[in-house]
Design a protein around this motif. Structure first.
Motif, mmCIF file in Angstrom:
data_model
loop_
_atom_site.group_PDB
_atom_site.id
_atom_site.type_symbol
_atom_site.label_atom_id
_atom_site.label_comp_id
_atom_site.label_asym_id
_atom_site.label_seq_id
_atom_site.Cartn_x
_atom_site.Cartn_y
_atom_site.Cartn_z
ATOM 1 N N SER A 210 56.406 77.902 -38.046
ATOM 2 C CA SER A 210 55.052 78.021 -38.599
ATOM 3 C C SER A 210 54.375 76.656 -38.673
ATOM 4 N N GLU A 213 53.286 75.723 -35.173
ATOM 5 C CA GLU A 213 52.085 76.467 -34.779
ATOM 6 C C GLU A 213 50.836 75.870 -35.440
ATOM 7 N N HIS A 217 47.689 73.946 -33.663
ATOM 8 C CA HIS A 217 46.336 74.430 -33.953
ATOM 9 C C HIS A 217 45.433 73.277 -34.380
ATOM 10 N N GLU A 229 45.227 82.241 -31.199
ATOM 11 C CA GLU A 229 46.395 82.224 -32.087
ATOM 12 C C GLU A 229 47.633 82.741 -31.358
ATOM 13 N N ARG A 233 51.099 80.693 -31.012
ATOM 14 C CA ARG A 233 52.373 81.268 -31.451
ATOM 15 C C ARG A 233 53.398 81.231 -30.316
ATOM 16 N N LYS A 234 52.942 81.517 -29.099
ATOM 17 C CA LYS A 234 53.830 81.476 -27.935
ATOM 18 C C LYS A 234 54.335 80.055 -27.689
#
Length: 370
Positions: A210, A213, A217, A229, A233-234
């Motif tokens: 998390s 990610e 971002h 998103e 995440r990928k």
């Protein structure tokens, strides 16, 4: 704006996840003179972020007025370098106190020994350092010495023997080292360094997905990149929390999408081969080569499974070896952070695309013309 990601080993990138809670816990422990963290060993596989962690702890300790942080490098004369660095980190009043130590002169070129000490020996430096630490003790100043990527050497043995004296005589000098697990184990088997067994071992494991990610971002969005998103995440999943992979993937994606500022599946497909090649050449080749013959058989049995989470029963059946044999190599690979326990009786690889790397190495081995 320059690419903020840095996949180079041993350098501190401008974008990194600093394991804040663990760093804060270690800093707090170092304030306690009776803490086991007075001697700390940070270990983990290549690329897991040991140098970054050490640097972050050092920076936070250095912000405290009652501390001096000295960063030593393997390959140098550790004792002489420690004298030099203590002087350079001291304030003007403390420098004057150091300059009063008999036989010492300091200049812009570093430590200069007086003419009466023509051939300094190990005991010469021990005497000088003890006088310096006495001056620090009078002023209530503590010292943190850091050593990155330690390996057994004559200089390290001499330094460790002297540090034992400091520790035994209750000088407030903490020691924090980083290293690969195999090098740490080798150090602890040296007679002069068995005291390291009493030190606190800090294992660095995978970063939080998390956090990765969110970091991707923040970096890409603030720099004007368009990315969904789902793609973020990928990307996080593609790293599996491996610090080096986090830097490498971010670096490649930044460069690939720099022209039109759009990060999509096409970009990930475009950079995937280079991503895998860099992982292989800069990390996996070394990690895999350090495994024993039986370790390699264990990871091959895992890689040959059709499941991401492989049962110990399946590995035992593939290798046709008894349970105690399997348990031994399971424990070794867990310690080396090559695999992780996912649930009772199951294990999985910790590194992204390491399964594919193991299978590729096996195919090369089978087709090699000796």
């Amino acid at each position: 704006m320059n690419n903020p990601f840095n996949p180079s080993f041993g350098r501190i990138p401008s974008i990194f996840l600093n394991r804040g809670q663990l760093v804060d816990n270690v800093v707090q422990e170092l304030e306690n003179p009776n803490s086991p963290y007075k001697i700390s060993i940070v270990y983990g596989m290549r690329g897991v972020g040991k140098t970054t962690f050490l640097t972050e702890v050092g920076r936070k300790i250095e912000d405290k007025p009652e501390w001096i942080v000295v960063n030593l490098a393997m390959g140098s004369d550790l004792m002489a370098t420690l004298v030099d660095n203590l002087y350079m980190k001291a304030n003007s009043n403390l420098q004057k106190a150091f300059e009063s130590i008999r036989g010492l002169n300091f200049s812009a070129f570093g430590l200069q020994l007086s003419a009466e000490i023509s051939k300094p020996t190990l005991s010469t430096y021990q005497g000088i350092l003890t006088n310096m630490f006495n001056q620090l003790k009078k002023r209530g100043i503590k010292t943190l010495i850091t050593l990155d990527e330690v390996k057994t050497s004559k200089e390290l043995k001499s330094f460790a023997a002297y540090y034992q004296i400091l520790n035994r005589e209750d000088y407030e000098v903490a020691l924090m080292m980083t290293g690969l697990l195999e090098n740490i184990s080798e150090l602890q088997n040296e007679d002069v360094m068995t005291f390291l067994l009493r030190g606190k071992r800090i294992a660095l494991s995978a970063l939080n997905l998390s956090q990765i990610e969110i970091s991707y971002h923040n970096v890409f969005k603030k720099s004007g990149y368009q990315v969904t998103e789902a793609i973020l995440r990928k990307m996080a999943l593609m790293t599996k929390g491996y610090s080096y992979a986090f830097q490498l993937l971010g670096y490649l994606v930044w460069n690939a999408a720099e022209e039109n500022k759009l990060i999509d599946q096409n970009v990930l497909d475009k950079i995937k081969n280079e991503y895998l090649i860099e992982l292989d050449q800069n990390a996996y080749m070394k990690i895999f080569s350090n495994l024993s013959k039986q370790d390699k058989k264990f990871v091959l049995a895992m890689a040959q499974s059709s499941n991401k989470r492989v049962t110990i029963k399946e590995i035992r059946e593939r290798l046709d070896r008894p349970s105690n044999f399997i348990a031994n190599y399971r424990r070794r690979l867990l310690d080396d952070q090559i695999i992780k326990a996912t649930s009772y009786g199951e294990v999985a690889f910790t590194l992204p695309f390491f399964k594919e790397y193991v299978l590729q190495q096996y195919r090369f081995e089978q087709e090699m013309d000796y």
